[in-house]
Design a protein around this motif. Sequence first.
Motif, PDB file in Angstrom:
ATOM      1  N   ALA A 122       4.011   5.279 -10.987  1.00 27.53           N
ATOM      2  CA  ALA A 122       4.500   5.383 -12.359  1.00 27.53           C
ATOM      3  C   ALA A 122       4.631   6.854 -12.762  1.00 27.53           C
ATOM      4  O   ALA A 122       3.882   7.715 -12.304  1.00 27.53           O
ATOM      5  CB  ALA A 122       3.540   4.667 -13.314  1.00 27.53           C
ATOM      6  N   GLY A 123       5.593   7.122 -13.610  1.00 25.82           N
ATOM      7  CA  GLY A 123       5.736   8.457 -14.178  1.00 25.82           C
ATOM      8  C   GLY A 123       6.390   9.476 -13.274  1.00 25.82           C
ATOM      9  O   GLY A 123       6.412  10.670 -13.593  1.00 25.82           O
ATOM     10  N   VAL A 124       6.909   9.040 -12.127  1.00 21.69           N
ATOM     11  CA  VAL A 124       7.598   9.958 -11.218  1.00 21.69           C
ATOM     12  C   VAL A 124       8.913   9.311 -10.790  1.00 21.69           C
ATOM     13  O   VAL A 124       9.096   8.096 -10.899  1.00 21.69           O
ATOM     14  CB  VAL A 124       6.755  10.288  -9.965  1.00 21.69           C
ATOM     15  N   ASP A 125       9.826  10.141 -10.341  1.00 24.74           N
ATOM     16  CA  ASP A 125      11.103   9.636  -9.841  1.00 24.74           C
ATOM     17  C   ASP A 125      10.915   9.257  -8.375  1.00 24.74           C
ATOM     18  O   ASP A 125      11.136  10.063  -7.478  1.00 24.74           O
ATOM     19  CB  ASP A 125      12.192  10.708  -9.999  1.00 24.74           C
ATOM     20  N   TYR A 126      10.490   8.030  -8.135  1.00 26.21           N
ATOM     21  CA  TYR A 126      10.187   7.571  -6.787  1.00 26.21           C
ATOM     22  C   TYR A 126      11.390   6.836  -6.213  1.00 26.21           C
ATOM     23  O   TYR A 126      11.772   5.774  -6.705  1.00 26.21           O
ATOM     24  CB  TYR A 126       8.959   6.653  -6.800  1.00 26.21           C
ATOM     25  N   LYS A 179       0.836  -1.211   0.000  1.00 27.24           N
ATOM     26  CA  LYS A 179       0.000   0.000   0.000  1.00 27.24           C
ATOM     27  C   LYS A 179       0.864   1.252   0.000  1.00 27.24           C
ATOM     28  O   LYS A 179       0.571   2.235  -0.690  1.00 27.24           O
ATOM     29  CB  LYS A 179      -0.909   0.015   1.226  1.00 27.24           C
ATOM     30  N   MET A 180       1.924   1.235   0.813  1.00 26.53           N
ATOM     31  CA  MET A 180       2.819   2.384   0.883  1.00 26.53           C
ATOM     32  C   MET A 180       3.489   2.650  -0.460  1.00 26.53           C
ATOM     33  O   MET A 180       3.612   3.806  -0.893  1.00 26.53           O
ATOM     34  CB  MET A 180       3.886   2.151   1.947  1.00 26.53           C
ATOM     35  N   LEU A 181       3.933   1.596  -1.111  1.00 24.46           N
ATOM     36  CA  LEU A 181       4.587   1.755  -2.407  1.00 24.46           C
ATOM     37  C   LEU A 181       3.616   2.310  -3.439  1.00 24.46           C
ATOM     38  O   LEU A 181       3.968   3.197  -4.237  1.00 24.46           O
ATOM     39  CB  LEU A 181       5.158   0.416  -2.867  1.00 24.46           C
ATOM     40  N   LEU A 182       2.393   1.810  -3.450  1.00 26.45           N
ATOM     41  CA  LEU A 182       1.391   2.309  -4.397  1.00 26.45           C
ATOM     42  C   LEU A 182       1.106   3.788  -4.184  1.00 26.45           C
ATOM     43  O   LEU A 182       0.830   4.529  -5.144  1.00 26.45           O
ATOM     44  CB  LEU A 182       0.098   1.501  -4.253  1.00 26.45           C
ATOM     45  N   LYS A 183       1.169   4.242  -2.916  1.00 27.54           N
ATOM     46  CA  LYS A 183       0.880   5.645  -2.600  1.00 27.54           C
ATOM     47  C   LYS A 183       2.126   6.524  -2.628  1.00 27.54           C
ATOM     48  O   LYS A 183       2.029   7.735  -2.375  1.00 27.54           O
ATOM     49  CB  LYS A 183       0.204   5.735  -1.228  1.00 27.54           C
ATOM     50  N   GLY A 184       3.286   5.931  -2.909  1.00 27.12           N
ATOM     51  CA  GLY A 184       4.498   6.736  -3.017  1.00 27.12           C
ATOM     52  C   GLY A 184       4.975   7.303  -1.702  1.00 27.12           C
ATOM     53  O   GLY A 184       5.482   8.429  -1.654  1.00 27.12           O
ATOM     54  N   VAL A 185       4.846   6.542  -0.619  1.00 26.57           N
ATOM     55  CA  VAL A 185       5.271   7.024   0.696  1.00 26.57           C
ATOM     56  C   VAL A 185       6.792   7.231   0.698  1.00 26.57           C
ATOM     57  O   VAL A 185       7.542   6.361   0.251  1.00 26.57           O
ATOM     58  CB  VAL A 185       4.845   6.021   1.785  1.00 26.57           C
TER      59      VAL A 185
END
Length: 424
Positions: A229-233, A185-191
Motif C-alpha cells: 500500500a502507498g507505493v506505485d507497485y 508472500k511475494m506480493l505482500l513484500k513487493g517483489v
Amino acid sequence: MTTIARVRAVPGASGFFFDDQRAIKRGAERDGAAYRGDPVTPGFDRVRQAGEAISVLLELDDGTVATGDCAAVQYSGAGGRDPLFRAEEFVPVVERPVADALVGRPAEAFAENADLLADLDGPDGERLHTAVRYGVSQALLDAAATARGATKTDALADALGTDPADDPVPVFGQSGDARRDNAEKMLLKGVPVLPHGLFNSVEKVGEEGERLVGYLDWLSARAAEIGPAGVDYSPRFHVDVYGVLGEVFGPPFDRPEVADYFADLRAAAAPYPLQVEGPMDAGGRAEQVHAMAELRDGLADAGVPVDLVADEWCNTLPDVEAFVDAGAADVVQVKTPDLGGVHRSGEAVRYCEGTDTRAYLGGTCNETAESARTCAHVALATDAAQVLAKPGMGFDEGYMIVTNEMRRALARRDLRQSRVVADD
C-alpha cells in the motif's frame, strides 16, 4: 602480494533436490515430497534425490580464507546440461588438479585465475564439471576482493570492464509448487518480478493451457488486492512452463492458434507485463532457437506483447550468444551453474548489451546461500535486468539472502566512494 596457499573441498548440502526432469515429463507421480517411478536420466538413482554441494576453501598466505560453493541445477543432465553432480566424486578433483593449478597464484588476479580455471582439464582429460568451475570461481572472486579490500562487485566489474549498478537489481521470486501461497508472500513484500510458478507438466498447465490462464487471472487480481500500500507497485509476471506449451500446441509456433493463446495469457495478466520462460523444448539448441524465433515472430505479427525467455538449451556462453544473435528471445536466462565460472556469467550478461535481448541472471533453487550471495554481486557488476532469489523453494529465505547482499554491497561501495571524495 597475497597468494593462495591451500585449497580444500568440503562436501555439503544444497538448497533443494536433484530432479529427473525427463522422468517427471513422462509422468512420474508425486508421492508427498518424493516421486514414484523409475529414473530415466543417466546418473539418477531415484526421480528425486537430495541435492549436494562442495564448499571450496581457499586458504591465503595471510591467514584469511576465501569461499565458494560448487552446485548444480535441479534438473541436471537435462536440456544439454552437465550430468548429475556427486560431491564425493569431485572432492578429489578440487583438492588435486584444481589445487595444483592454483596454489601459489596471486589472490588479487581474479581474471587470470578464472581463465586458468576455465581452461583446466579434469584428471581424465575431460573438461571440469560446470559445478566445479562455478564453485571454485566464486572462491577466486572472494579471494580477489578480500586481498584488495574491495567488494566482490568491484572485483568482478574491474575484470569485466563494467560500470556496476547504482541500485539493487530487480529480484525474481520463485514459488515452487506452492504457487499461490508463495506468490501472495511475494506480493505482500513487493517483489519486482514473480512468481515463476513451476508449471512443469501438462496437468499443471491444463490440457489446453487453461489452468495457466486461470492462474494469471488470479495473480493479477491478488496483486491489486494485497500489493504494498502507498507505493506505485507494478510487478512483472514471469512464469516458467518447462517446455510444456510445446506439448500442448506443437509446431509450427507462429500459427494463429498459438498467438491467440498467448493473447489470452496476456489478457489474464493485465495490467501487468508478462514473460513466459521455456515455452517449448525442441530437443536441441538449433531446433530450440528456430522454435523460439518462430514463436517470437508470430507474437510480433499478431501484436501480442508477451516476452519470451530462453532457458532450455541455453546453458553455455555460446548458447546465450546463439539465442541473442538469432533474435530468438526477449530475455535470456544466464543459468549461473551451467555457465561454469562466474566471470562467464558476467560475460553472458554483457553480451546482451546493445541488443533487444535482456539478461536475466538466474540459476537454480538447488544452489547454496554462498553461491546466491556471489550471484548478487554478479548482478550488480553487470547491471542485469533481473536476478533470481535463491536457493530453495520457500521464497522468503532466498529473497532475503539476495536482496540483503545487494544492499550491503551498495552500502559498502557508497561508503568507499564517500571516503575517496573526503580524502580529495
